[in-house]
Design a protein around this motif. Structure first.
Motif, PDB file in Angstrom:
ATOM      1  N   PRO A 109      73.315   3.278 -27.434  1.00  0.00           N
ATOM      2  CA  PRO A 109      73.934   3.407 -28.758  1.00  0.00           C
ATOM      3  C   PRO A 109      75.140   4.345 -28.755  1.00  0.00           C
ATOM      4  CG  PRO A 109      71.841   4.553 -28.692  1.00  0.00           C
ATOM      5  CD  PRO A 109      71.974   3.819 -27.395  1.00  0.00           C
ATOM      6  N   ASN A 110      75.278   5.179 -27.709  1.00  0.00           N
ATOM      7  CA  ASN A 110      76.425   6.085 -27.615  1.00  0.00           C
ATOM      8  C   ASN A 110      77.676   5.363 -27.115  1.00  0.00           C
ATOM      9  OD1 ASN A 110      74.896   8.325 -28.453  1.00  0.00           O
ATOM     10  ND2 ASN A 110      74.084   8.525 -26.377  1.00  0.00           N
ATOM     11  N   GLN A 111      77.520   4.140 -26.588  1.00  0.00           N
ATOM     12  CA  GLN A 111      78.651   3.344 -26.115  1.00  0.00           C
ATOM     13  C   GLN A 111      78.509   1.908 -26.632  1.00  0.00           C
ATOM     14  OE1 GLN A 111      78.777   3.585 -21.864  1.00  0.00           O
ATOM     15  NE2 GLN A 111      79.483   5.692 -21.865  1.00  0.00           N
ATOM     16  N   LEU A 118      74.991  -1.873 -16.176  1.00  0.00           N
ATOM     17  CA  LEU A 118      75.276  -2.849 -17.213  1.00  0.00           C
ATOM     18  C   LEU A 118      74.216  -2.793 -18.315  1.00  0.00           C
ATOM     19  CD1 LEU A 118      76.998  -5.235 -18.220  1.00  0.00           C
ATOM     20  CD2 LEU A 118      75.505  -6.718 -16.883  1.00  0.00           C
ATOM     21  N   ALA A 119      72.957  -2.731 -17.936  1.00  0.00           N
ATOM     22  CA  ALA A 119      71.888  -2.687 -18.929  1.00  0.00           C
ATOM     23  C   ALA A 119      72.009  -1.450 -19.803  1.00  0.00           C
ATOM     24  CB  ALA A 119      70.520  -2.720 -18.241  1.00  0.00           C
ATOM     25  N   LEU A 120      72.358  -0.322 -19.193  1.00  0.00           N
ATOM     26  CA  LEU A 120      72.502   0.899 -19.986  1.00  0.00           C
ATOM     27  C   LEU A 120      73.707   0.813 -20.912  1.00  0.00           C
ATOM     28  CD1 LEU A 120      71.546   3.659 -17.416  1.00  0.00           C
ATOM     29  CD2 LEU A 120      70.240   2.843 -19.372  1.00  0.00           C
TER      30      LEU A 120
END
Length: 188
Positions: free
Chosen positions: A66-68, A59-61
């Motif tokens: 910025p790619n998603q 979730l944090a990623l």
């Protein structure tokens, strides 16, 4: 730089997992470790409505990657008071709310004060913090002594602790925040 940022975010998410006991189950069915013992997928709710474990690192990623990016156009990010429908809870209580995945804010208006007696206590799995926006009230939380609050004061209610309020003025407005959200408030 991006690799360092992702590593830092992954460590931060894992620290949250360690600090709050949230486990990363990678989407597999997993026991929620609740009284009901129900199994659920990450991010789902257990059959007993207790919150399930969430894959916090993933979730944090997702949030910071910025790619998603999040599709903000499809999200309800504003509550304009005069343009938001009022939900009638009873003859004297109404609410309006806004929410994200794990956080909900509810504006509750009581027009039944001053009350002779408080409403019956209730409890819920969500943690709650309430701001007294208008009026005054007596707050009852668990076995704590009653606390009289006025405009500008705040109170907090831990998960599953019985609580209630008694309006001591004609009008009372509380701004409640819940985590996780109160799914029971959302009409399907």
């Amino acid at each position: 730089m991006k690799k360092t940022m992702k590593s830092t975010l992954r460590l931060a998410a894992l620290a949250l997992v360690a600090a709050y006991g949230i486990s990363c189950c990678g989407g597999a069915k997993k026991n929620c470790n609740t009284a009901c013992g129900a199994d659920c997928a990450c991010g789902d709710s257990c059959a007993c409505t207790a919150a399930c474990a969430v894959d916090s690192a993933k979730l944090a990623l997702q949030v910071y990657d910025p790619n998603q990016p999040l599709n903000l156009q499809d999200m309800n990010l504003f509550l304009e008071y005069d343009k938001t429908d009022t939900i009638k809870v009873s003859e004297t209580v109404t609410r309006k709310f806004i929410y994200l995945n794990d956080l909900m804010t509810v504006i509750v208006d009581f027009d039944n004060g001053p009350m002779a007696q408080p409403d019956p206590p209730h409890s819920h799995p969500a943690e709650q913090i309430s701001y007294v926006a208008i009026g005054e009230c007596d707050v009852y939380i668990g076995d704590r002594p009653v606390q009289h609050l006025k405009t500008g004061d705040i109170f907090a209610v831990p998960s599953n602790v019985p609580h209630t309020v008694k309006s001591t003025t004609k009008q009372l407005r509380l701004v409640d925040s819940f985590t996780p959200i109160r799914a029971d408030f959302i009409r399907k």
